[in-house]
Design a protein around this motif. Structure first.
Motif, PDB file in Angstrom:
ATOM      1  N   TRP A 176      53.834  35.582  47.328  1.00 28.12           N
ATOM      2  CA  TRP A 176      53.747  35.840  45.892  1.00 28.12           C
ATOM      3  C   TRP A 176      52.942  37.103  45.608  1.00 28.12           C
ATOM      4  O   TRP A 176      51.958  37.393  46.294  1.00 28.12           O
ATOM      5  N   THR A 177      53.354  37.823  44.572  1.00 32.50           N
ATOM      6  CA  THR A 177      52.556  38.943  44.075  1.00 32.50           C
ATOM      7  C   THR A 177      51.587  38.477  42.994  1.00 32.50           C
ATOM      8  O   THR A 177      50.446  38.927  42.939  1.00 32.50           O
ATOM      9  N   TRP A 178      52.027  37.556  42.143  1.00 31.32           N
ATOM     10  CA  TRP A 178      51.202  37.033  41.057  1.00 31.32           C
ATOM     11  C   TRP A 178      50.885  35.554  41.253  1.00 31.32           C
ATOM     12  O   TRP A 178      49.751  35.131  41.136  1.00 31.32           O
ATOM     13  N   GLY A 179      51.914  34.786  41.520  1.00 26.91           N
ATOM     14  CA  GLY A 179      51.761  33.350  41.680  1.00 26.91           C
ATOM     15  C   GLY A 179      52.915  32.628  41.033  1.00 26.91           C
ATOM     16  O   GLY A 179      53.664  33.204  40.235  1.00 26.91           O
ATOM     17  N   PRO A 180      53.099  31.348  41.345  1.00 28.47           N
ATOM     18  CA  PRO A 180      54.257  30.621  40.831  1.00 28.47           C
ATOM     19  C   PRO A 180      54.188  30.310  39.346  1.00 28.47           C
ATOM     20  O   PRO A 180      55.217  30.151  38.694  1.00 28.47           O
ATOM     21  N   ALA A 235      44.148  40.201  24.857  1.00 29.69           N
ATOM     22  CA  ALA A 235      44.729  39.010  25.463  1.00 29.69           C
ATOM     23  C   ALA A 235      44.860  39.224  26.966  1.00 29.69           C
ATOM     24  O   ALA A 235      45.264  40.300  27.425  1.00 29.69           O
ATOM     25  N   VAL A 236      44.514  38.193  27.737  1.00 34.15           N
ATOM     26  CA  VAL A 236      44.608  38.263  29.192  1.00 34.15           C
ATOM     27  C   VAL A 236      45.286  37.003  29.711  1.00 34.15           C
ATOM     28  O   VAL A 236      45.243  35.945  29.077  1.00 34.15           O
ATOM     29  N   LEU A 237      45.922  37.145  30.867  1.00 33.84           N
ATOM     30  CA  LEU A 237      46.623  36.031  31.497  1.00 33.84           C
ATOM     31  C   LEU A 237      46.249  35.983  32.968  1.00 33.84           C
ATOM     32  O   LEU A 237      46.440  36.956  33.695  1.00 33.84           O
ATOM     33  N   TYR A 238      45.697  34.846  33.398  1.00 33.02           N
ATOM     34  CA  TYR A 238      45.281  34.678  34.794  1.00 33.02           C
ATOM     35  C   TYR A 238      46.375  34.011  35.615  1.00 33.02           C
ATOM     36  O   TYR A 238      47.005  33.046  35.178  1.00 33.02           O
ATOM     37  N   TRP A 239      46.569  34.564  36.798  1.00 31.15           N
ATOM     38  CA  TRP A 239      47.450  33.995  37.812  1.00 31.15           C
ATOM     39  C   TRP A 239      46.609  33.678  39.044  1.00 31.15           C
ATOM     40  O   TRP A 239      45.438  34.063  39.118  1.00 31.15           O
ATOM     41  N   ASP A 240      47.222  33.041  40.027  1.00 28.03           N
ATOM     42  CA  ASP A 240      46.516  32.783  41.280  1.00 28.03           C
ATOM     43  C   ASP A 240      45.903  34.066  41.839  1.00 28.03           C
ATOM     44  O   ASP A 240      44.771  34.065  42.334  1.00 28.03           O
ATOM     45  N   LYS A 241      46.640  35.163  41.753  1.00 32.41           N
ATOM     46  CA  LYS A 241      46.287  36.356  42.509  1.00 32.41           C
ATOM     47  C   LYS A 241      45.851  37.543  41.657  1.00 32.41           C
ATOM     48  O   LYS A 241      45.597  38.624  42.211  1.00 32.41           O
ATOM     49  N   VAL A 282      51.570  39.161  55.597  1.00 29.44           N
ATOM     50  CA  VAL A 282      50.689  39.836  54.638  1.00 29.44           C
ATOM     51  C   VAL A 282      50.764  39.073  53.321  1.00 29.44           C
ATOM     52  O   VAL A 282      51.855  38.807  52.805  1.00 29.44           O
ATOM     53  N   GLU A 283      49.599  38.707  52.811  1.00 30.03           N
ATOM     54  CA  GLU A 283      49.523  37.987  51.542  1.00 30.03           C
ATOM     55  C   GLU A 283      48.414  38.579  50.686  1.00 30.03           C
ATOM     56  O   GLU A 283      47.491  39.229  51.184  1.00 30.03           O
ATOM     57  N   MET A 284      48.529  38.336  49.393  1.00 26.79           N
ATOM     58  CA  MET A 284      47.469  38.707  48.467  1.00 26.79           C
ATOM     59  C   MET A 284      46.558  37.510  48.279  1.00 26.79           C
ATOM     60  O   MET A 284      47.024  36.382  48.087  1.00 26.79           O
ATOM     61  N   GLY A 285      45.257  37.752  48.348  1.00 21.30           N
ATOM     62  CA  GLY A 285      44.309  36.663  48.168  1.00 21.30           C
ATOM     63  C   GLY A 285      44.353  36.102  46.756  1.00 21.30           C
ATOM     64  O   GLY A 285      44.863  36.734  45.825  1.00 21.30           O
ATOM     65  N   ASN A 286      43.799  34.922  46.593  1.00 22.08           N
ATOM     66  CA  ASN A 286      43.813  34.239  45.295  1.00 22.08           C
ATOM     67  C   ASN A 286      42.675  34.746  44.406  1.00 22.08           C
ATOM     68  O   ASN A 286      41.770  34.002  44.016  1.00 22.08           O
ATOM     69  N   VAL A 287      42.770  36.020  44.074  1.00 24.65           N
ATOM     70  CA  VAL A 287      41.694  36.673  43.333  1.00 24.65           C
ATOM     71  C   VAL A 287      41.539  36.096  41.933  1.00 24.65           C
ATOM     72  O   VAL A 287      40.427  35.951  41.416  1.00 24.65           O
ATOM     73  N   GLY A 288      42.666  35.763  41.278  1.00 29.96           N
ATOM     74  CA  GLY A 288      42.578  35.179  39.940  1.00 29.96           C
ATOM     75  C   GLY A 288      41.834  33.860  39.950  1.00 29.96           C
ATOM     76  O   GLY A 288      40.974  33.608  39.089  1.00 29.96           O
ATOM     77  N   GLN A 289      42.159  33.001  40.907  1.00 29.01           N
ATOM     78  CA  GLN A 289      41.437  31.733  41.051  1.00 29.01           C
ATOM     79  C   GLN A 289      39.954  31.979  41.308  1.00 29.01           C
ATOM     80  O   GLN A 289      39.090  31.342  40.693  1.00 29.01           O
ATOM     81  N   HIS A 290      39.661  32.890  42.227  1.00 23.06           N
ATOM     82  CA  HIS A 290      38.270  33.158  42.597  1.00 23.06           C
ATOM     83  C   HIS A 290      37.481  33.705  41.404  1.00 23.06           C
ATOM     84  O   HIS A 290      36.324  33.325  41.188  1.00 23.06           O
TER      85      HIS A 290
END
Length: 638
Positions: free
Chosen positions: A407-411, A430-436, A622-630
């Motif tokens: 995923w680039t953003w998340g499901p 306005a902001v929107l958080y995803w997993d990443k 290669v994956e993107m870390g879960n920066v949004g969650q963190h």
């Protein structure tokens, strides 16, 4: 995936943003987010709670005020030297007023780019700064813009009459780009715009047909039309409601006495009936605050006078509760329903405005004030549509199973919120958080055709440094995040974001060098990494070298979602759009992933941290870390 994404967005958990994020700074000016009119028709600007205020446009007798959808400016209609005029007020540290023309009945486009007003028999269309683009002769009475700013609907009087209080109006629109006018039907009551499946850039004009009072739609681009609700509705007395995310349309059913409110989901077609809505007003037309839909359709405020009793209806649980009661008239509701404004009129006395906070019961009384309006919420249909387009490009093929990659953003989105940002119009965005990641729209009226209309927060830089960005050059210092950059949340040994703080200025690896560095949580570096990966490209902007596996990932081709469907293309365009520039060198780390300890290569960029796990399947190495969650966990304990 469009349906699932959109419906979820309407019910995802919501916060008021990072309350308490910005420490009080006495040197900073007040932020004006509340417009007031006193008994002498002088316009005032005030802070959201009404405690601080100052007059503006002193030489005008102001009759009507309308905030721009993006905030930071408002249009006014008033009288100057006996002439009706339109003006624009910008609300900065030092508010300014500019008269832009003769006229009345101003209307902002839904994207904040255009302002229109009536000048006699003509409609004037101008830029958001008030520079006139064209004048169109249509003898309009009401003006309503589409959310995307391409079409300006209008109504004008006819000689037709029906039994009942509703006048029959001719309905049409003006194409903003060309000035072309088209008359489409006869209508009664109020009109509004919705998007096809909630998409702002595919607008449809919605109205009650004059012959049968059924809810109808017409598409200005194609000319197609149809019935949206096959039953008579009440639009003369009650307003049409559109949620800030563009997903829901609300209207009152005329059957059975007009006490039921229908909420129609424009994506799924779901219709929810809210029975016996306690609404009442002595006038023929119920004021819009008396039936108010939360921007994300979480709850509804409905009011009945006199005395005015405001009922809050939870649209998830159905629970009803009295939010406030007051002997005055409800005139305004703040962007997310946290404050209500009532006007109390007593014979022979000046009006009094009372601001009530339902959650706390706190009241603020303003003497001689007879009208109020808060800056609108940063949630606007064009924002949600832009977020959706951004997500779809990389992740819709993944969600559909058409692309075998990470995923680039998340499901699905995690959280939507309004957060303070002092350089955004209105001081918030306005902001929107995803997993990443986190998506942002800082300027509603900016060019939506660019890749950068939706920005991608510099969350990794904030997590590593602890400097939370609340303006273009304004930061609030916190402790760096002591959270694992990669792997399981309870990983005991891998580096945290705080670990990387000491390595932001590490000299770059020479291009071609094998990467053997291993970074430990305590900040020590050993030279026993497994290798097999090499430094590939030096990025001059930040003076760090990107590992070859990450550079290949950033240059990769694959299936992406284009304007008309899936196409082959470069996955990341521009290259660093999603990640930002690298701010650390690549390091191996011993990380627990899924309960298994293994070697993982980690490199942090401004917006994302990338990981390389050699043992994963090809599309997920290669994956993107879960920066949004963190980030949510660090900032808000999410």
């Amino acid at each position: 995936m469009r349906v699932t994404w959109s419906i979820l967005l309407a019910i995802v958990s919501i916060g008021t943003g990072m309350s308490g994020l910005v420490a009080a700074r006495e040197a900073e000016p007040a932020w004006w987010s509340l417009a007031l009119l006193d008994r002498d028709r002088t316009l005032w600007l005030a802070t959201g709670d009404g405690r601080q205020r100052q007059p503006v446009a002193n030489d005008l007798a102001v009759s009507r005020v309308l905030w721009s959808p993006e905030g930071g400016r408002l249009a006014l209609a008033g009288v100057q030297d006996g002439t009706p005029v339109i003006g624009i007020v910008t609300t900065g540290a030092e508010p300014t007023t500019r008269i832009v023309g003769r006229g009345s009945e101003a209307s902002w486009s839904g994207d904040g780019r255009w302002l229109a007003w009536r000048d006699g028999e003509s409609v004037v269309i101008a830029t958001r700064e008030g520079n006139v683009v064209r004048s169109v002769s249509v003898a309009a009475r009401t003006l309503v813009w589409s959310a995307d700013g391409r079409w300006l609907a209008f109504q004008r009087a006819t000689d037709e009459s029906l039994d009942g209080p509703c006048p029959v109006m001719e309905l049409g629109w003006i194409e903003a780009a060309s000035g072309r006018v088209e008359i489409v039907d006869r209508a009664i009551g109020q009109i509004t715009w919705v998007g096809v499946a909630g998409v702002a850039e595919q607008p449809r004009l919605v109205y009650a047909g004059a012959l049968d009072a059924r809810l109808r739609w017409v598409d200005p681009a194609s000319g197609a039309s149809g019935v949206l609700w096959n039953g008579p509705i009440e639009t003369c007395r009650m307003p049409l409601l559109v949620s800030g995310d563009g997903q829901w349309l609300g209207f009152v059913d005329a059957v059975g006495g007009g006490d039921d409110l229908i909420l129609l989901n424009l994506v799924s077609g779901e219709a929810r009936r809210i029975v016996d809505v306690p609404v009442g007003y002595p006038g023929r037309q119920v004021p819009s605050p008396y039936v108010w839909l939360d921007p994300l359709a979480r709850f509804l405020y409905v009011s009945r006078s006199f005395p005015t009793v405001v009922t809050r209806i939870d649209l998830v649980t159905g629970e009803r509760a009295i939010a406030a009661s007051d002997p005055g008239i409800l005139v305004a509701i703040s962007p997310e329903g946290e404050r209500l404004a009532f006007v109390q009129n007593s014979p022979g006395k000046p009006p009094v405005l009372v601001i009530v906070e339902p959650a706390t019961g706190r009241r603020e009384t303003l003497e001689r004030i007879g009208w109020a309006a808060w800056e609108p919420a940063a949630y606007q249909p064009v924002v949600f549509a832009a977020w959706q387009r951004t997500w779809e490009r990389e992740d819709r093929p993944v969600a559909a199973g058409s692309a075998a990659r990470s995923w680039t953003w998340g499901p699905q989105p995690l959280r939507v919120a309004i957060e303070p940002y002092v350089d955004a119009p209105g001081g918030r965005r306005a902001v929107l958080y995803w997993d990443k990641a986190r998506m942002e729209v800082t300027e509603l009226a900016a060019d939506r055709g660019t890749r950068w209309y939706v920005t991608n927060g510099l969350l990794v830089r904030e997590l590593i440094t602890g400097a939370v960005q609340v303006g273009d050059a304004l930061f609030e210092q916190r402790e760096p995040a002591a959270l694992p950059v990669a792997g399981d949340a309870d990983d005991p040994a891998g580096p945290t974001y705080a670990t990387f703080r000491a390595f932001l200025d590490t000299p770059p690896l020479p291009v071609g060098a094998e990467i053997r560095w291993r970074l430990h949580r305590d900040g020590t570096v050993s030279d026993d990494g497994p290798g097999g990966v090499f430094a590939a490209v030096l990025v001059p902007e930040t003076h760090h070298t990107v590992a070859d596996v990450f550079w290949e990932f950033l240059q990769s081709q694959g299936l992406v979602w284009g304007e008309t469907g899936p196409v082959e293309g470069k996955l990341f365009e521009p290259t660093f759009f999603a990640t930002g520039f690298p701010i650390t060198e690549p390091y191996w780390a011993t990380v627990k992933v899924g309960g298994v300890v293994q070697d993982v290569l980690v490199q942090c960029f401004e917006r994302r941290c990338l990981t390389y796990t050699p043992g994963n399947p090809p599309g997920w190495r290669v994956e993107m870390g879960n920066v949004g969650q963190h980030y949510l966990a660090w900032r808000e304990g999410w």
